[in-house]
Design an enzyme around this catalytic site. Structure first.
Site, mmCIF file in Angstrom:
data_model
loop_
_atom_site.group_PDB
_atom_site.id
_atom_site.type_symbol
_atom_site.label_atom_id
_atom_site.label_comp_id
_atom_site.label_asym_id
_atom_site.label_seq_id
_atom_site.Cartn_x
_atom_site.Cartn_y
_atom_site.Cartn_z
ATOM 1 N N CYS A 159 -79.058 86.790 118.383
ATOM 2 C CA CYS A 159 -79.116 87.826 119.409
ATOM 3 C C CYS A 159 -78.198 87.435 120.561
ATOM 4 O O CYS A 159 -78.569 86.642 121.426
ATOM 5 C CB CYS A 159 -80.559 87.979 119.881
ATOM 6 S SG CYS A 159 -80.736 89.353 121.023
ATOM 7 N N ASP A 160 -77.021 87.995 120.560
ATOM 8 C CA ASP A 160 -76.007 87.633 121.563
ATOM 9 C C ASP A 160 -76.506 87.753 123.000
ATOM 10 O O ASP A 160 -76.296 86.855 123.803
ATOM 11 C CB ASP A 160 -74.784 88.545 121.420
ATOM 12 C CG ASP A 160 -73.888 88.121 120.293
ATOM 13 O OD1 ASP A 160 -73.861 86.919 119.987
ATOM 14 O OD2 ASP A 160 -73.207 88.992 119.735
#
Ligand code: CEZ
Length: 793
Positions: free
Chosen positions: A476-477
């Site tokens: 999850c950037d």
């Protein structure tokens, strides 16, 4: 009920035809070649990007924009770039345009055809039939457009038309355009704005011209947007109210390519106009394009080449299941989308490492050599301390940009996950001994040692609780502030690390390194233990623990109470045992499920949470903040399938594929799976399901994998092929064809209620186990699998 005429599917060739120009205004299709991506809506709006080597465009909007990567939920507006054809029947004095915008006059008949190699429109309006087609040549950065006009009346008629392609505002330093009679093209020039002196040299090879070549000499033209629109607008440009266009160059103002033709048509007569639109370095390259391609024969040859290329995108799996929607998507569009990723790297020169590896993972089922190259390329950029960079440089001038400048801690974990698929598919264990250097050292090491070091790196990334530190993000950037002080940990990453250790342990076993295998399997077990100790919260797994020691993604949270990924990956890594499985499924069903699939988290964040990060600032229900993020949904369905939760898995898969009942709400057609559908049903029920229309997504690799390995149950293994189809309980049968290690397998699955265990026959011979050795096997095999009656829950 869906409107039956919204679109039709052709099962033979996969074509989709849209019959209404406004019902799903954003419905569109995309074409690409190695350097160019063209995305067109049914109404004629266009987005185009080409690589030089970084993404650029030759057709932009009216305002100068900062260039970033491809964005979700792209908005269209009058004046948005498009490929527009204005028509004026002077005798009867009516106007219309094709494909639909900008005049937006409803046609008597409208059909937009999406083929794999061509987009085309057939329009009938009053006395005219208009046929419009675009395809991309294989080796040129250019769009090939043909326009055919037929007089369907029984008397001679005159039609004036204006082919109008946006070039857009591209430079505040220098831009201009004019018609070049010697080329037969309207040509715009620009200097891409820059500041750094060093960029001057870099930009020398840029394609700074945009041209619209016409096979026929136009009667008139204008190259100035100001002149074209006058006091009118896109729907009714003032210049089109006069006899002819003004032949007005653009002199340091926004250019436009508008070419005007007036022709007489006998009853039934059809006339064809061909155009090439694209960027060029100079006049001589424009002339070469004209000489090489701009003719009936030239277009026919390149169209044929495009068709042949599309035919090569044959899926290595072909389904004839009881579900037509699934068959159509899998047999025609899924592999195409996988190949789009494999061929274009999502139009970046520095793909995020996890994207690069997962996109290549999908290609294992189509052309495994791509995965092989991706592994070698990735590992040659690994540091000798085992660290895998955030992005992989694919061009000598490429640099790590945007998100790749932010430290994410998960990249190494994808190596065994993706390598295992390649080895299962090919049995190419020799690859494990390929000798590769490091980014910071000329010393070479075998591939297995590179991966072993990557695993060490992941192990060193465990804190004193034996949990994985998240740094400024994992898969999850935008989860960038959970662990930016160096203490926060990620449940998902701990699980991905555990799964990765397990897969690596198994691969070590396979190359005869039993000590290493034991070591990594033991590490995986230890990690699963701490995952359960710290993250299990009665009914589901938490998402992480922040720098300040706050566990989040738990029933105590008001927002972001439950996340999908830790549930899926706890199943994948084996942390969740069979006791936990029903709790997980129930929690997902209760808290995350929507009519468009499972949300990535819920409830969505409505304000900034400084101990989570940028994710919480995204609009509620959009992207990582609680949309049906299809990549996460794909992990979940894959995990469910592995657990034998076939009905639940199938339901998630089904939700990702658009159909006539939801395509209006989603705003897209089933020619791709997007990266998300909007979630947040409590906050914005009217927007639930709206598609991002962004077809860059890791989803498709996992969906293809799930279909091949789980649904059809045809998974490669050391001994050959492991056969274990997992059909949803409402399917009585399945027929599929799969090519695998040079063999073709025709699979026929049926149910036999008299059985208590599956019965497998290979070319009529009973197979005692579920593993088929390929030794001495015929190249064409018929696999007959009889399944017992589905178990009642
Ligand atoms: O980008 C994707 C990444 O390409 O987001 C995924 C990640 O796993 C993929 O590698 C989940 O975070 O806000 C951001 O920086 C996001 O990273 C987005 O840009 C996201 C886009 O939706 C593009 O697909």
């Amino acid at each position: 009920m869906p409107t039956p005429s919204l679109y039709t599917l052709n099962d033979d060739n996969g074509d989709i035809t849209v019959h209404d120009s406004t019902a799903v205004a954003t419905a569109g299709g995309y074409l690409w070649n190695h350097r160019l991506l063209l995305n067109m809506t049914c109404q004629g709006y266009a987005n185009v990007h080409f690589m030089q080597p970084e993404p650029a465009s030759y057709s932009c909007g009216p305002a100068l924009e900062a260039k970033t990567f491809l964005q979700p939920e792209h908005q269209y507006y009058p004046g948005h770039p498009g490929r527009f054809f204005y028509f004026h029947d002077k005798q009867a004095d009516y106007r219309f345009s094709a494909p639909y915008a900008p005049v937006n006059a409803r046609h008597d008949r409208f059909a937009f055809d999406i083929k794999k190699h061509q987009l085309s429109w057939t329009i009938e309006h009053k006395h005219w039939r208009i046929e419009l087609c675009v395809h991309l040549p294989q080796h040129e950065v250019a769009e090939f457009w043909s326009l055919s006009i037929t007089n369907t009346d029984n008397q001679l008629r005159t039609l004036q038309h204006c082919s109008c392609f946006n070039i857009g505002n591209q430079s505040w330093m220098n831009q201009s355009a004019t018609y070049e009679p010697t080329l037969g093209a309207l040509v715009a020039n620009k200097v891409t704005p820059y500041q750094k002196t060093a960029d001057y040299a870099k930009q020398q090879h840029y394609l700074e011209q945009t041209y619209l070549l016409s096979e026929q000499v136009p009667d008139s033209w204008t190259a100035s947007l100001r002149d074209f629109l006058g006091e009118g607008d896109w729907q009714q440009p003032q210049s089109l109210l006069y006899e002819e266009l003004d032949r007005e160059p653009a002199i340091y103002e926004t250019p436009l390519a508008a070419l005007q033709f007036s022709r007489d048509y006998l009853p039934g007569e059809r006339q064809c106009f061909r155009f090439v639109f694209g960027p060029a370095k100079d006049h001589s390259s424009i002339r070469r394009i004209r000489d090489d391609h701009l003719s009936a024969a030239g277009f026919a040859a390149s169209l044929e080449a495009a068709l042949q290329r599309a035919r090569q995108w044959q899926p290595k799996i072909h389904l004839q299941s009881p579900d037509d929607k699934l068959n159509h998507f899998v047999n025609h569009w899924l592999c195409r989308q996988v190949i789009y990723h494999g061929e274009t790297q999502r139009l970046t020169t520095d793909p995020q490492t996890r994207n690069y590896l997962q996109d290549a993972m999908g290609m294992c089922f189509i052309d495994p050599a791509i995965m092989r190259t991706a592994l070698l390329t990735t590992l040659a950029q690994q540091h000798s301390n085992g660290e895998v960079p955030d992005g992989i440089l694919l061009h000598p001038d490429a640099e790590l940009k945007y998100i790749n400048q932010i430290p994410h801690s998960d990249h190494a974990a994808w190596l065994p996950i993706c390598l295992a698929v390649y080895i299962d598919e090919t049995a190419d264990t020799e690859l494990m001994f390929a000798s590769i250097g490091y980014a910071d050292s000329t010393v070479k090491a075998p591939l297995w040692l590179h991966i072993d070091k990557a695993m060490d790196y992941l192990r060193n990334n465990l804190d004193e609780r034996n949990l994985s530190l998240i740094a400024e993000g994992d898969w999850c950037d935008p989860m960038n502030m959970v662990g930016h002080q160096g203490k926060g940990v990620s449940a998902w990453l701990s699980m991905a690390t555990a799964w990765s250790f397990q897969l690596w342990g198994a691969l070590c076993q396979r190359i005869n390194k039993p000590k290493k295998a034991d070591y990594w399997l033991q590490q995986a077990r230890r990690l699963n233990q701490s995952i359960n100790d710290y993250f299990w919260q009665d009914s589901w797994y938490a998402r992480g623990i922040t720098d300040a020691g706050r566990t989040f993604g738990t029933p105590k949270d008001e927002e972001g109470q439950i996340f999908l990924n830790p549930q899926s990956w706890a199943l994948l890594c084996g942390a969740a045992d069979s006791d936990k499985l029903p709790h997980i499924i129930h929690a997902v069903q209760q808290h995350l499920m929507t009519a468009h699939g499972p949300q990535m988290l819920a409830p969505p964040y409505t304000r900034m949470h400084q101990d989570i990060g940028r994710l919480t600032q995204k609009f509620p229900g959009v992207a990582e903040n609680g949309s049906v993020y299809c990549h996460a949904a794909a992990f979940y369905l894959y995990a469910l399938w592995q657990q034998g939760k076939t009905d639940e898995a199938f339901a998630v898969l089904d939700s990702l594929i658009t159909d006539p009942s939801n395509c209006r709400q989603r705003g897209q057609l089933p020619v791709y799976i997007p990266n998300y559908f909007r979630g947040a049903p409590q906050l914005y029920p009217q927007h639930l399901g709206r598609s991002s229309r962004l077809f860059n997504t890791g989803t498709v690799a996992w969906v293809l994998r799930a279909i091949v390995e789980e649904l059809c149950g045809l998974k490669g293994c050391e001994e050959g092929l492991h056969i274990q189809p997992k059909l949803p309980s409402h399917w009585p049968s399945l027929t599929a064809t799969r090519t695998f290690r040079g063999h073709r397998f025709d699979l026929r699955v049926t149910r036999n209620t008299a059985l208590s265990a599956p019965k497998i026959q290979v070319n009529g011979q009973r197979l005692k186990t579920s593993v088929l050795s390929l030794e001495g096997l015929a190249t064409h095999c018929v696999l007959d699998v009889q399944l017992p009656a589905p178990q009642k829950e």
